[in-house]
Design a protein around this motif. Structure first.
Motif, short mmCIF file in Angstrom:
data_model
loop_
_atom_site.label_atom_id
_atom_site.label_comp_id
_atom_site.label_asym_id
_atom_site.label_seq_id
_atom_site.Cartn_x
_atom_site.Cartn_y
_atom_site.Cartn_z
N LYS A 79 2.42 -3.86 7.78
CA LYS A 79 1.87 -3.69 9.12
C LYS A 79 0.89 -4.84 9.34
N GLY A 80 1.05 -5.48 10.46
CA GLY A 80 0.17 -6.62 10.73
C GLY A 80 0.67 -7.87 10.02
N TRP A 128 2.14 -0.87 3.70
CA TRP A 128 2.06 0.54 4.03
C TRP A 128 3.32 1.26 3.53
N VAL A 129 3.25 2.58 3.44
CA VAL A 129 4.41 3.38 3.04
C VAL A 129 4.64 4.47 4.09
N PRO A 167 -2.47 1.01 2.86
CA PRO A 167 -2.41 0.27 1.57
C PRO A 167 -3.40 0.82 0.55
N LEU A 168 -4.58 1.27 1.02
CA LEU A 168 -5.58 1.77 0.08
C LEU A 168 -5.12 3.10 -0.53
N GLU A 169 -4.67 3.98 0.29
CA GLU A 169 -4.14 5.26 -0.24
C GLU A 169 -2.99 5.01 -1.21
N GLU A 174 -2.82 6.12 -5.17
CA GLU A 174 -1.73 6.91 -5.75
C GLU A 174 -1.09 6.18 -6.92
N VAL A 175 -0.90 4.87 -6.79
CA VAL A 175 -0.29 4.09 -7.88
C VAL A 175 -1.14 4.21 -9.14
#
Length: 1964
Positions: free
Chosen positions: A1424-1425, A1437-1438, A1468-1470, A1474-1475
């Motif tokens: 995104k962006g 993003w996912v 991206p931060l979330e 999670e990763v």
């Protein structure tokens, strides 16, 4: 200008015309056209195959044919005036042509080729007929061949039987129905039972004699031998072989081929043998030297035998090899064949040379003329004919034979002064009186021309030789008198000279002095001795000598001398000219001895019949000569003799001599005065009948009356011619008196013995033959009156004598068949008598076969539509007399059980068929007047009612399929035409007499029932016919279904209020009619349903009955293949239009909609069931229908039926788990009660308890076979409870053992985890239950995405696979096509308890990962962006799609529909959080497994550590630092502060874990991997410094880890310890256990060097799935490594995974490759990857925390969702998903049975450790399937993060799909267990949706309910109530957030949950 054609009406296209001109008609070569107009070389017309399309075509393209025109004008019909056989051939070949191609398509090669040959043959024959050069006989023959082949082809192709008369097709309208029936039956019988040939012939062809040392010529003699009577039955077939054993004359086939003719059927039996005698021609001894003797002798060589029965098994026996035997002693030669037959092995053995005789034998059947035709090649090449001995079974007049058969039997000779016995040879001659030898009259056999002399074979040194050689002497009659046979006897010397010395002779004359021939029999002849050189040419010297011992003259010295030696012969005369009978000669010579006349006439009965018929004309002349001589004296004797001769001709042997007598009467008889004496004597006998005691002779006289009358009539005619008709009146009086005597004797009733009735029977049987004779002298009416009076005088008492009754009927039958009856005038006189007797017999139901035949003949004479007055009057008489009794007879014989024997059954069917044909004939002849008279003849309504009921019943019988054979369509159509005509007449009577106050339900019901089955007949379904057949039927009869449908509608409308009597009874029958695909019929009949609804609404205010009946019948009818999509639309539109203005419109619309929806599903179901194999479509369709019956229609019985259909489908497909769930649906409907249940489906009559027990056991067995053992255990417990309550300890013991075995299987057997796939079905071409819906499907074992996709494309071969995962737009939904969208999805288990508990074996956890799954997830990464080339994670993003099903998998199907989909985007931060969470979880799991020594090999841990540490060194975690910890990001995203802190926390936690992991690794690492370990330690410190971490002061200890309880295993009951070795408790904010999503997204890849190094050490390749089941992950392009990338990386990965720096936004949604399996997908967040079982143990000793959030904007409480253990239930999917009020299948699978009752006080947030805490199976609360309150869950954020993938070198590489992090975000942790019997008292965190708070009792049986949205509990069958105190729960995490703790303290007591009462299955 276009002019109508006059003569050019019909033509055949000879060249194809494309019709390219304006108004052109396209024509193919061979089309037939009808021409309407012509204009300048053009015709206008149409092709007969498509008469609706008219156009123009060139006249030169058409060959004109002659045709006649019917109905000239607009509707003219053209019929070609060619031979009807040609017309039939043409149309039949056209029909065959289409079907022939289909044979090829269906791979019926054999019939395809045979039909091709037959078609070519027919075309050749057709050409011959068209040429027209054939003779009349040849034309007849060709037509016979054509029709035989047409019939054969029609039969093979299953086409109709064609009725034919003299090879031409018969129009059924032109003949009576009885005649049509006979034609059909004749052809059918001919087809079914080929007529057994009465005569048979044996074809013999000699091939060769195979022998090692022949060297001599041979004679081979064939004959047929009867071993029963010990005599030959045929002449001999004689042939000669050369020295090589081959026929001497190979160029003459008649010399080595023969046909043994005229064998009767009685001779085809096992004891008839073919005998072959072989004679060699050469030296006396077979071993003698060649020069020893030059003279040649006939010597025995060998014999072979074969039973004729061996030939009956096959048609041809080519080159049969017969073994040749030789007798041990030559004296036995005459009976060697008998010894071989009797198997007297001691008397014969194989010939020394082991010879074999090669012959070809074939049995041919039929008369000799037929054989000549069929085997013309055999006769044209030449074949000899071998007759039977004597006359054949039937002697034909004109047959000329004069054959004398002589058998040389044996001889008795003296030694003649020799020391040894003689070698005797007999020579035979036929000698005239003059001494001249007759030339060529001795026949050795049929293959050899006759010779003048015959030499017998020689037996070595034998004075009593036996020859038994048969010879035929065909001597002409003129040579017979005076000739004799002479036998000369010679001794054959074996010395060098080899002389033959004459030593005696015998002779026998052929005819005696009185003119008689030599009598048949054996004759002992005297051997007259003579000198060697005696000259026997002077016959006078010996003819005076006695020749036989029987007439020895005592005074003859020479004869006395010869008496010591004898010679025996047997003679047999077969002559049509000579006789051996003296009485016969005396009779013929009566004029020479007038005194012997009386004696001769008396002896005539003793003379053999064959002698009389040989001299028939001479004998008759003699008799009438004697009568003329003295009629007074000899009249009676001559009459008796004449009677004897006439009756002799009745014998089948002499039957063919009747024409000889007829010819004699017509041409040779001259007794003009004989009639007086014949009448007088005949009358005298008739008058004496009643008094005579012995009737035998009188019966003989009566038997002969036909020919006696012939002689009387011919004599009278001769007298009239001679005298000009004198004494005519006197003659008439004599005949009248004679017949009066007859009438008197016939009218007498038999008393006592019955001899009189026998005489009456004899008279009646021969009386009809007299009619034709009387007609020669009398007027036809006179004769008719005479016959009527005579037949009318018969006694009428039926029970007198059955045999006489039968004969009376036969007499009536012959009368009807006679010429007298064919004349209308005489017929009208005789008809009443005929009908009277028929009526009498039919009433008694006797002699039905004969009655049927007579009736058939009666109707055959009355042609259809005969408007003659006489015919109409006859019909009047027949209707009045026979209609009623005919109907009763048909009812009677069809209601009888059919006889068992096949012959009897055929006869039975024939009788029925004939009576039916008679009834139809009668009804077809009846006109309006007849019907009116018939209906008026009934005096009361009851009589009329009975008649109508009777005729309707008979019509129903006539319509039955078994009434006529299946290929009798012609007959069926005629019958239907008659029935519908009659019904139209009778329906008026019904309307007039049985409506309003006289309404009679029974008769109306019978009428409607008849009409319905009439319309439903198979033979009227024109849609199934070929176009040509359909056209013919429509032209002749129209569509009779529509006619009858209109009549039904009309009659229904007449009923008025009486319609209510037929609702709902007629709904099913009428529905069946409307399902017939005939638009007109449907339009007529469907409105009746509206009428029914209207009347039902008036009566009861609703139309439930109509609805119920419609639904019930629709299922059964549509499953039979009736109905179609057009019908559904028509039904809907017609009824909706009809009810528009009704007051009850709304409920009507509802009913119509329901029925229409049911039709949709039933049609889909039927279409699916047509497939061969069981596939998902079949199962899905059945599920859809099953749910419809339950939820919408509430049809319990249909629901249960489809449950079992679905169950059977699952078993067939080996879906055992699904089969068990399906059967559980039925089980849920039953209770443990003793209520009796009726027999249903395959279940016997039993109690409800027994059936439920049976179902439980079946379900357990299927769960076992499907490896779903956990569910099986629960059911074992349920049934064990029942056994325990009944104290059935034997079964209880078995059940406990079964339960134990299931536990063993869980631990010991491997279970594969299936893949799950999301499938979208888009487009209008899919069935209704799939159309524009998406499903999730459970794959088969080992099935990956590609295999699944291929399977789906095979199931839907016309579907197009979509290559992207985006939601399709409206154009795809509405497309007239099929689109499939398939991609893999990840299952998200609802329950985490078992999965997160440490120490639970992997094979237990595996069950919970893939069972009871409602939710599935699919991730799609995108940017995104602006994308940062240096660090792609800044913008990655996912898009996470969550799919919620209507029912959990697995369930009653392998796939369920997606009920709801949720799409969220993860920042991206979330994503990064999670990763890291997932990677940390994986590390902990591996470390734990290594510590507890669950890991056999340390390599997985080594690789994982290397992947994280090395990737970090090369920029792994640092990329997250660069992206999210920089000042710009923190300032621009102030709301992410907490998340950034969490990411930092996870990084630090990862460093802690890595440090601890390295300590564990150091302890276990092998020596050869120490350098790698050292490298990892060094890199770890570099990593720590990059993160800014200096030291973990509490973490650096000597010991790798310390557990507070001293156990090396993970503690389960105490609070979790930190990872610090010194035991210091570190309470992190998050528990690693709370990060459930496996994430495969990593920040970087392992460098090439490092990964190569690891690969070398571990022995695994970098991209191997097998080590960790991890795949390379996307990283920045600068860090990506080709070594670590999977070969499956495709466009679905982010650009960095493809080393592509940029990807435009407009393409960001097309990255997914929707058809890649999780194991083979690109390294992206979309596709999680499973790991090896060794990695699946949970690492759970740090503590529990909240779950990570998926959306920063949602608070934690909002994201907390209740656990949803997947359960299968009868309740709908939507209601079922209300899991908040349900029980769960959780960890451990089946806890132990507790002993105490639980207390609500135990529901606390933390529980102290239990002593039993170490056992993994005793940890936690008792789990059950009963509904329980929703437990409290530990607080925390909820994560929806994807499973990110990476290689084992990535810093944040993926976790196993099998670990706890596999489950995603909407899960809570189990905290408490409900008290026993407690109902649901759910406590929700935060603001849960109101719908999910509902606790609702599910309906009694429902599969899908669309009102509630969360799962419901498992069925009670899978639930165990908690009856005891559960063991302690594991400790909860200590760091809980205040908000959540607050929620936890407000728990309410659980309320009691009422158990849903299953709906009772009424007696099912």
């Amino acid at each position: 200008m276009w002019i109508p054609t006059e003569h050019e009406k019909y033509g055949v296209v000879i060249a194809s015309f494309r019709g390219t001109v304006s108004y052109g008609l396209s024509l193919e070569i061979g089309d037939t056209v009808q021409i309407l107009e012509k204009c300048d070389g053009w015709y206008r017309g149409f092709a007969l195959k498509n008469p609706n399309v008219k156009g123009i075509f060139p006249s030169s393209y058409v060959h004109l044919k002659n045709a006649c025109v019917k109905n000239k004008g607009q509707f003219e019909m053209v019929i070609p005036t060619e031979d009807s056989v040609i017309t039939e051939m043409t149309s039949t070949l056209r029909d065959w042509g289409t079907m022939w191609k289909q044979l090829y398509v269906r791979n019926e090669g054999d019939l395809f080729h045979r039909l091709w040959h037959i078609m070519n043959e027919i075309l050749d024959l057709r050409r011959q007929v068209l040429v027209g050069h054939l003779t009349h006989d040849r034309m007849k023959d060709v037509k016979r061949h054509i029709t035989a082949r047409l019939d054969w082809g029609n039969e093979q192709l299953g086409l109709d039987l064609v009725p034919r008369k003299e090879y031409a097709m018969v129009d059924p309208e032109d003949i009576s129905i009885t005649e049509l029936y006979r034609l059909m039956e004749h052809r059918h019988r001919k087809k079914d039972t080929p007529v057994q040939a009465s005569s048979h012939h044996l074809f013999v062809q000699m091939k060769s004699l195979m022998c090692s040392n022949l060297g001599e010529e041979l004679e081979v003699i064939f004959s047929l031998f009867d071993s029963k009577e010990n005599r030959p039955i045929s002449e001999r077939f004689f042939l000669r072989l050369n020295r090589n054993g081959l026929p001497k004359a190979p160029d003459k086939p008649e010399r080595h081929c023969s046909l043994f003719v005229d064998l009767g059927s009685s001779e085809l039996r096992r004891d008839i043998y073919i005998t072959v005698h072989i004679i060699r021609i050469g030296r006396m001894g077979a071993g003698e030297k060649k020069n020893a003797c030059s003279v040649q002798y006939r010597r025995p060589f060998g014999c072979a035998v074969l039973s004729i029965a061996d030939l009956l098994t096959g048609e041809t026996k080519d080159d049969l090899i017969l073994k040749v035997y030789m007798c041990n002693t030559e004296s036995e030669w005459y009976q060697i064949h008998e010894n071989i037959i009797k198997k007297l092995n001691a008397r014969y053995n194989l010939t020394g040379s082991n010879a074999g005789l090669a012959v070809s034998l074939q049995l041919l059947h039929g008369d000799i003329e037929q054989i000549r035709r069929e085997y013309s090649s055999v006769f044209s090449h030449g074949v000899s004919i071998t007759r039977k001995l004597g006359f054949s079974n039937i002697i034909m007049p004109g047959e000329m034979r004069n054959d004398l058969y002589i058998t040389m039997e044996r001889g008795e000779f003296e030694k003649g002064g020799k020391s040894v016995a003689r070698n005797v040879e007999v020579t035979m001659f036929i000698v005239e009186n003059s001494g001249q030898i007759l030339k060529d009259f001795i026949s050795f056999g049929s293959g050899e021309p006759p010779a003048s002399e015959y030499h017998s074979f020689v037996l070595y040194h034998n004075n009593s030789p036996r020859w038994s050689e048969l010879l035929k002497l065909p001597i002409p009659v003129d040579k017979f008198r005076g000739a004799h046979i002479r036998f000369e006897f010679r001794h054959c010397s074996t010395k060098e000279k080899g002389e033959k010395k004459l030593f005696g002779f015998s002779f026998v004359p052929l005819m005696q002095e009185d003119g008689r021939t030599l009598p048949d029999g054996t004759h002992e002849l005297i051997v007259h001795k003579c000198e060697e050189n005696t000259n026997l040419q002077d016959t006078t010297r010996y003819l005076k000598l006695p020749f036989s011992k029987g007439i020895l003259l005592g005074n003859n010295h020479q004869a006395i001398k010869a008496t010591k030696e004898s010679f025996w012969i047997t003679s047999f005369l077969c002559s049509t000219k000579l006789t051996q009978n003296g009485d016969m000669l005396d009779l013929l010579k009566w004029r020479t001895h007038p005194d012997k006349i009386t004696g001769c006439l008396s002896k005539i009965k003793e003379i053999d019949g064959s002698e009389i018929v040989k001299f028939l004309q001479d004998t008759l002349d003699t008799l009438f000569g004697i009568l003329d001589e003295n009629s007074q004296k000899y009249g009676s004797k001559v009459f008796d003799s004449l009677v004897h001769i006439i009756n002799l001709l009745q014998d089948s042997k002499f039957h063919h001599f009747k024409p000889v007598m007829d010819t004699y009467i017509e041409s040779h008889f001259a007794g003009a005065l004989a009639y007086r004496d014949l009448i007088k004597v005949l009358k005298w006998y008739v008058d004496r009948i009643t008094e005579a005691e012995r009737q035998e002779h009188i019966q003989e006289v009566l038997k002969a009356q036909e020919y006696i009358f012939k002689y009387i009539v011919q004599s009278r005619r001769l007298f009239s011619l001679a005298t000009g008709g004198q004494n005519e009146e006197e003659f008439r009086c004599c005949i009248q008196e004679l017949l009066m005597s007859v009438r008197f004797f016939l009218s007498q009733e038999s008393k006592g013995s019955g001899a009189l009735s026998q005489s009456q029977a004899v008279f009646l049987s021969s009386f009809p033959a007299v009619y034709s004779e009387l007609l020669k002298l009398f007027d036809i009416r006179e004769v008719a009156n005479l016959v009527q009076d005579t037949l009318g005088s018969l006694p009428t008492i039926v029970h007198v004598d059955d045999s006489l009754q039968a004969v009376k009927l036969q007499c009536i039958g012959k009368t009807v068949e006679s010429q007298l009856y064919t004349n209308p005038d005489s017929r009208y006189i005789l008809l009443p008598v005929v009908l009277h007797h028929l009526h009498m017999h039919l009433q008694e139901q006797k002699d039905l076969i004969m009655c049927a035949r007579i009736l058939s003949n009666v109707f055959c004479l009355i042609k259809k539509n005969s408007s003659e007055k006489s015919v109409l009057e006859e019909i009047d008489v027949i209707v009045a007399s026979l209609l009623d009794i005919l109907l009763r007879t048909i009812l009677e014989i069809t209601s009888r059980p059919q006889p068992s024997g096949s012959a009897m059954r055929l006869q039975f069917q024939d009788v029925t068929g004939e009576f039916v044909a008679c009834l139809l004939s009668l009804l077809r002849q009846m006109t309006d007047r007849h019907y009116q008279q018939l209906l008026d003849s009934f005096n009361t309504k009851e009589e009329l009612r009975d008649f109508l009921l009777q005729i309707f019943t008979v019509f129903r019988i006539l319509i039955r399929p078994e009434m006529f054979p299946k290929d009798w369509t012609v007959m069926r159509l005629v019958a239907n035409n008659v029935i519908i005509t009659t019904v139209l007449y009778l329906s008026d009577a019904l309307r007039k007499n049985f409506l309003n106050e006289n309404f009679d339900y029974k008769i109306w019901d019978s009428y409607f029932y008849l009409a319905v089955i009439f319309i439903n007949q198979l033979c009227l379904q024109l849609e199934m016919f070929t176009p040509s057949k359909k056209k013919k039927v429509l032209e002749k009869y129209g569509d009779m279904r529509v006619t009858m449908g209109c009549e039904i509608f009309s009659m229904w409308q007449n009923l008025g209020e009486h319609k209510l009597h037929f609702i709902p009874a007629l709904i099913g029958p009428f529905l069946e009619v409307t399902l017939i695909p005939q638009p007109d019929l449907r339009n007529v009949m469907i409105p009746i349903f509206h009428d029914m609804m209207d009347w039902e609404q008036r009566r009861s205010g609703n139309f439930k009955q109509v609805e119920a009946k419609l639904i019930d019948k629709l299922d059964s009818l549509m499953s039979e293949g009736k109905g179609d999509e057009t019908y559904r639309e028509l039904f809907n539109s017609i009824l909706l239009k009809k009810i528009e203005r009704e007051t009850w419109r709304e409920s009507g619309v509802s009913l119509i909609a329901t029925v229409t929806r049911l039709m949709e599903r039933l049609l889909d179901y039927r279409d699916c069931m047509k497939m061969g194999e069981v596939d998902g479509k079949k199962i899905g369709c059945t599920v859809s229908l099953l749910n419809f019956y339950k939820t919408e229609l509430n049809k319990e019985e249909m629901y249960i039926r489809y449950i079992h259909k679905l169950y059977d489908l699952h078993l067939k497909a080996q879906n055992f788990t699904e089969a068990a769930y399906t059967l559980l649906l039925y089980d849920e409907l039953l209770e443990w009660s003793d209520r009796p249940l009726r027999e249903f489906l395959t279940y016997p009559m039993q109690t409800e308890w027994q059936r439920k027990e049976h179902l439980h056991l079946a379900i357990i067995q299927n769960f076992d076979r499907g490896k779903c053992w956990e569910n099986g255990i629960i059911l074992c417990r349920k049934i064990a409870e029942q056994y325990e309550s009944y104290y059935d300890y034997r079964n209880l013991s078995k059940m406990r053992m079964m339960e134990a075995s299931l536990y063993d299987k869980i631990m010991d057997q491997q279970r594969l985890e299936p893949e799950f796939f999301r499938v979208g079905f888009y487009g209008k071409k899919f069935p209704f239950f799939l159309r524009n819906k998406e499903f999730v499907c459970r794959g088969h074992d080992y099935e990956r995405l590609e295999a699944f996709q291929q399977r789906m494309l095979n199931e839907f071969p016309h579907a197009i696979a979509m290559q992207h995962a985006n939601q399709p737009d409206e154009t795809i939904f509405q497309a007239e096509a099929q689109y499939l969208q398939i991609y893999a999805v990840t299952p998200i288990p609802e329950s985490q308890e078992v999965l997160q508990r440490e120490g639970v074996p992997d094979n237990i956890k595996s069950f919970y990962k893939v069972n009871h799954i409602w939710k599935f997830r699919y991730d799609r990464p995108f940017h995104k962006g602006t994308k940062d080339k240096e660090n792609e994670f800044k913008s990655l993003w996912v898009e996470r799609t969550s799919l919620y099903l209507v029912q959990s998998l697995p369930g009653i199907s392998r796939w369920f529909e997606v009920e709801k989909r949720e799409v969220v985007e993860m920042s991206p931060l979330e994503n990064a959080i999670e990763v890291l969470e997932n990677k940390n979880q994986q590390l902990k799991t591996l470390i734990s497994q290594c510590q507890t020594r669950q890991m056999q090999n340390i390599n997985p841990l080594t690789m994982c550590l290397n992947g994280v540490i090395d990737a970090a060194v090369n920029g792994g975690v640092s990329r997250y630092q660069e992206a999210f910890f920089v000042k710009e990001y923190i300032l621009s995203h102030p709301e992410d502060g907490e998340k950034i802190a969490r990411l930092r926390e996870l990084m630090l936690e990862q460093a802690q874990i890595l440090e601890f992991g390295l300590a564990v690794h150091e302890k276990f690492v092998p020596q050869d991997m120490r350098p790698l370990h050292k490298k990892l330690v060094d890199q770890f410190f570099v990593m720590k410094s990059s993160l800014g971490i200096q030291e973990f002061s509490a973490c650096i200890q000597a010991s790798p880890v310390h557990f507070p309880n001293g156990s090396p295993r993970v503690c389960r009951n105490s609070a979790p310890a930190s990872m610090s070795p010194d035991g210091t408790r570190v309470i992190p904010r998050r528990s690693p256990l709370s990060y459930p999503a496996v994430n495969r997204y990593s920040s970087s890849s392992l460098s090439s060097q490092a990964s190569a190094e690891v690969s070398n050490i571990t022995g695994q390749s970098e991209s191997s799935d097998e080590v960790f089941n991890m795949q390379p992950s996307p990283s920045t392009s600068s860090l990506s490594s080709t070594h670590s990338a999977s070969p499956n990386v495709t466009s679905s990965a982010p650009s960095s995974a493809r080393a592509s720096p940029l990807l435009s936004d407009k393409h960001k949604h097309s990255r997914e490759n929707s058809c890649l399996s999780p194991r083979e997908r690109p390294c992206s967040a979309i596709y999680p990857t499973p790991v090896e079982p060794s990695q699946r143990l949970l690492f759970n000793h740090i503590g529990e925390g909240a779950l990570p959030r998926s959306d920063p904007n949602l608070s934690a409480p909002e994201k907390a969702v209740n656990p949803t253990p997947s359960s299968w239930s009868l309740d709908s999917g939507k209601e079922a998903k209300n899991m908040s009020d349900s029980g769960k299948i959780l960890s451990p699978p089946v806890p132990p049975r507790p002993t105490q009752t639980a207390s609500p006080a135990r529901h606390t947030t933390s529980v102290s450790p239990s002593p039993a805490g170490r056992s993994p199976l005793k940890q936690g609360s008792v789990q059950s399937f009963t509904p329980s309150p929703v437990e409290y869950h530990s607080p925390g954020l909820i994560s929806n993060s994807p499973v990110l993938s990476g290689s084992y070198s990535s810093g944040i590489s993926s976790l196993s799909r099998c670990s706890t992090s596999e489950t995603s975000g909407f899960e809570n942790q189990v905290n408490e267990q409900s008290a026993p019997g407690a109902g649901p008292a759910p406590s929700y965190s935060g603001s849960e949706e109101p719908g999910r708070k509902e606790s609702k009792t599910p309906p009694p049986y429902s599969v899908y309910e669309r009102t509630l949205r969360r799962p419901v509990p498992l069925p009670h069958s899978l639930s165990i109530p908690v009856t005891a105190e559960p063991p302690a729960l594991p400790p909860k995490p200590l760091a809980a957030r205040p908000g959540h703790l607050e929620n936890g303290t407000r728990r309410t007591e659980p309320g009691p949950r009422p158990r849903p009462l299953p709906r009772k299955v009424s007696q099912l």
